[in-house]
Design an enzyme around this catalytic site. Structure first.
Site, mmCIF file in Angstrom:
data_model
loop_
_atom_site.group_PDB
_atom_site.id
_atom_site.type_symbol
_atom_site.label_atom_id
_atom_site.label_comp_id
_atom_site.label_asym_id
_atom_site.label_seq_id
_atom_site.Cartn_x
_atom_site.Cartn_y
_atom_site.Cartn_z
ATOM 1 N N SER A 1 23.062 -10.257 -1.748
ATOM 2 C CA SER A 1 22.875 -9.978 -0.335
ATOM 3 C C SER A 1 23.958 -10.764 0.415
ATOM 4 O O SER A 1 25.043 -11.025 -0.111
ATOM 5 C CB SER A 1 21.466 -10.397 0.086
ATOM 6 O OG SER A 1 21.248 -10.124 1.436
ATOM 7 N N TYR B 1 27.255 -3.012 6.654
ATOM 8 C CA TYR B 1 27.133 -4.049 5.620
ATOM 9 C C TYR B 1 25.828 -4.845 5.799
ATOM 10 O O TYR B 1 25.106 -5.102 4.836
ATOM 11 C CB TYR B 1 28.361 -4.945 5.758
ATOM 12 C CG TYR B 1 28.487 -6.085 4.792
ATOM 13 C CD1 TYR B 1 28.862 -5.874 3.470
ATOM 14 C CD2 TYR B 1 28.290 -7.404 5.212
ATOM 15 C CE1 TYR B 1 29.025 -6.934 2.595
ATOM 16 C CE2 TYR B 1 28.446 -8.461 4.346
ATOM 17 C CZ TYR B 1 28.805 -8.229 3.037
ATOM 18 O OH TYR B 1 28.966 -9.291 2.176
ATOM 19 N N LYS C 1 22.855 -5.148 3.164
ATOM 20 C CA LYS C 1 22.483 -6.449 2.609
ATOM 21 C C LYS C 1 21.020 -6.796 2.899
ATOM 22 O O LYS C 1 20.362 -7.463 2.091
ATOM 23 C CB LYS C 1 23.416 -7.536 3.138
ATOM 24 C CG LYS C 1 24.863 -7.403 2.619
ATOM 25 C CD LYS C 1 24.938 -7.361 1.106
ATOM 26 C CE LYS C 1 26.322 -7.675 0.557
ATOM 27 N NZ LYS C 1 26.369 -7.502 -0.920
HETATM 28 N N1 LIG Z 1 32.676 -14.170 -0.197
HETATM 29 C C1 LIG Z 1 31.633 -14.429 0.598
HETATM 30 O O1 LIG Z 1 31.601 -15.426 1.368
HETATM 31 C C2 LIG Z 1 30.459 -13.499 0.598
HETATM 32 C C3 LIG Z 1 29.475 -13.704 1.576
HETATM 33 C C4 LIG Z 1 28.344 -12.906 1.561
HETATM 34 C C5 LIG Z 1 28.204 -11.938 0.568
HETATM 35 N N2 LIG Z 1 29.181 -11.743 -0.355
HETATM 36 C C6 LIG Z 1 28.969 -10.711 -1.373
HETATM 37 O O2 LIG Z 1 29.353 -11.220 -2.638
HETATM 38 C C7 LIG Z 1 29.867 -10.162 -3.440
HETATM 39 C C8 LIG Z 1 31.243 -10.534 -3.992
HETATM 40 O O3 LIG Z 1 32.162 -10.655 -2.918
HETATM 41 P P1 LIG Z 1 33.589 -11.377 -3.066
HETATM 42 O O4 LIG Z 1 33.726 -12.202 -1.866
HETATM 43 O O5 LIG Z 1 33.722 -11.968 -4.420
HETATM 44 O O6 LIG Z 1 34.559 -10.117 -2.890
HETATM 45 P P2 LIG Z 1 35.887 -9.676 -3.658
HETATM 46 O O7 LIG Z 1 36.497 -8.597 -2.833
HETATM 47 O O8 LIG Z 1 36.714 -10.849 -4.022
HETATM 48 O O9 LIG Z 1 35.325 -9.046 -5.015
HETATM 49 C C9 LIG Z 1 34.540 -7.891 -5.014
HETATM 50 C C10 LIG Z 1 34.902 -7.075 -6.247
HETATM 51 O O10 LIG Z 1 34.031 -5.918 -6.266
HETATM 52 C C11 LIG Z 1 34.782 -4.833 -6.733
HETATM 53 N N3 LIG Z 1 34.188 -3.569 -6.282
HETATM 54 C C12 LIG Z 1 34.280 -3.000 -5.061
HETATM 55 N N4 LIG Z 1 33.657 -1.823 -5.035
HETATM 56 C C13 LIG Z 1 33.137 -1.644 -6.284
HETATM 57 C C14 LIG Z 1 32.381 -0.619 -6.887
HETATM 58 N N5 LIG Z 1 32.050 0.493 -6.202
HETATM 59 N N6 LIG Z 1 31.992 -0.761 -8.166
HETATM 60 C C15 LIG Z 1 32.314 -1.870 -8.870
HETATM 61 N N7 LIG Z 1 33.056 -2.877 -8.351
HETATM 62 C C16 LIG Z 1 33.470 -2.753 -7.073
HETATM 63 C C17 LIG Z 1 36.175 -5.033 -6.148
HETATM 64 O O11 LIG Z 1 37.167 -4.331 -6.882
HETATM 65 C C18 LIG Z 1 36.340 -6.543 -6.212
HETATM 66 O O12 LIG Z 1 37.055 -6.957 -7.367
HETATM 67 C C19 LIG Z 1 29.852 -8.920 -2.564
HETATM 68 O O13 LIG Z 1 28.689 -8.169 -2.794
HETATM 69 C C20 LIG Z 1 29.839 -9.480 -1.163
HETATM 70 O O14 LIG Z 1 29.283 -8.576 -0.243
HETATM 71 C C21 LIG Z 1 30.322 -12.495 -0.359
#
Ligand SMILES: NC(=O)c1ccc[n+]([C@@H]2O[C@H](COP(=O)([O-])OP(=O)(O)OC[C@H]3O[C@@H](n4cnc5c(N)ncnc54)[C@H](O)[C@@H]3O)[C@@H](O)[C@H]2O)c1
Length: 310
Positions: free
Chosen positions: A149, A162, A166
């Protein structure tokens, strides 16, 4: 090794948080399907295959992993991913749903495609993976689901698609926890905060600055967004949730950032007003009189109306 003998899938494991989780889980003895189609930040197709580099890192460290390049938004492909895990490793013990992308617009500028694409990858993608994985997990009476989430579930400017996805993932996770706990399956959700391309590239930081300048973010909110910790901090709590020893941790929502982890209450009653049964229903006039000084006493408007020239 806390995950010796376990096998499962980490989606979106080519970059960011997913990559750190896949590396740690493999180091802890798990055999891992590293899923990532290598899409761009907005979900656009690219010729990158970051899953391959993660596979090499895992193999280089003596671990075992296979790659999968499908989109979690594809129902059939999600089913085949679970099959790939059970064929390669003989079973599926965990699914960590990290895959994600963003299409940020104010609601009046957001296209139907921006909405559907984000719901499709996040909410539907989570459901696809859980739906297919829980069948073999239920048969083996063991499973660990960790869903992703975000603090955006509280409401987030420019991210209504989003935030909706989430928040939906929390309801999905809690429902799975209640439906599947009796079969030895747990489901928990994470709200991470970490510097990745999703949160910390130059365009993102410029966007936060514009929102700060126009009063849509407070200085404290802006400061916390630009000083984010690395994604490696999120991996240990996720790996722990997949271990045998986390068997009683089910249906919970965690926030992880740096070496700080907290839980959230979600949907608990905070204040209430009520009438005794014989006094009938509230009228609108009674509510207009009562609510400002009871349910809403001291509760600010999250975004008060402004004069047009402000
Ligand atoms: N980084 C943060 O601070 C943060 C905060 C809240 C939530 N999130 C959540 O954490 C998760 C990871 O985010 P992150 O920051 O590592 O992002 P990121 O962009 O570094 O990595 C996300 C990865 O998911 C892959 N991806 C995208 N669409 C896809 C699909 N349809 N099927 C399979 N893979 C797919 C992308 O190619 C990418 O490599 C996400 O769900 C994001 O919403 C991240």
């Amino acid at each position: 090794m806390h995950l010796e003998g376990k096998a499962g899938i980490v989606t979106g494991a080519g970059r960011g948080i997913g990559r750190e989780i896949a590396l740690l889980m493999a180091k802890e003895g798990a055999r891992v399907v590293v899923n990532d189609p290598g899409v761009g930040r907005g979900g656009e197709v690219t010729d990158e295959q970051p899953a391959d580099a993660v596979l090499d890192e895992i193999a280089g460290a003596g671990g075992t992993a296979v790659a999968n390049y499908s989109s979690v938004a594809d129902y059939e492909a999600a089913g085949l991913m679970i099959l790939q895990c059970t064929e390669a490793f003989g079973k599926i013990d965990f699914v960590v749903n990290v895959a994600g992308m963003l299409r940020e617009r104010m609601i009046w500028n957001m296209s139907e495609d921006d909405f559907d694409a984000v719901i499709g990858v996040h909410l539907k993608g989570h459901w696809n993976m859980c739906h297919h994985a829980i069948k073999p997990m239920r048969a083996q009476r063991f499973g660990r689901i960790v869903n992703f989430s975000s603090d955006a579930f509280k409401g987030s400017v420019g991210q209504c698609n989003y935030a909706a996805a989430k928040a939906g993932i929390i309801g999905l996770t809690r429902s799975i926890a209640r439906e599947c706990g009796r079969y030895g399956i747990t489901a928990n959700a994470m709200c991470p905060l970490a510097a990745t391309r999703m949160t910390a590239d130059d365009a993102v930081i410029a966007g936060w600055k514009r929102r700060l300048d126009s009063g849509l973010l407070t200085q404290a909110e802006y400061d916390s967004r630009i000083a984010m910790p690395g994604p490696q901090y999120v991996a240990p709590i996720v790996a722990y949730l997949c271990t045998d020893s986390a068997r009683e941790v089910n249906g919970q929502l965690f926030h992880a950032e740096r070496a700080r982890i907290h839980t959230y209450f979600y949907g608990e009653v905070s204040r209430s007003i009520h009438k005794y049964e014989d006094d009938g229903m509230f009228t609108i006039a009674e509510l207009a009189n009562t609510i400002p000084e009871s349910l809403m006493a001291g509760v600010p408007n999250v975004a008060p109306a402004q004069d047009p020239e402000e």
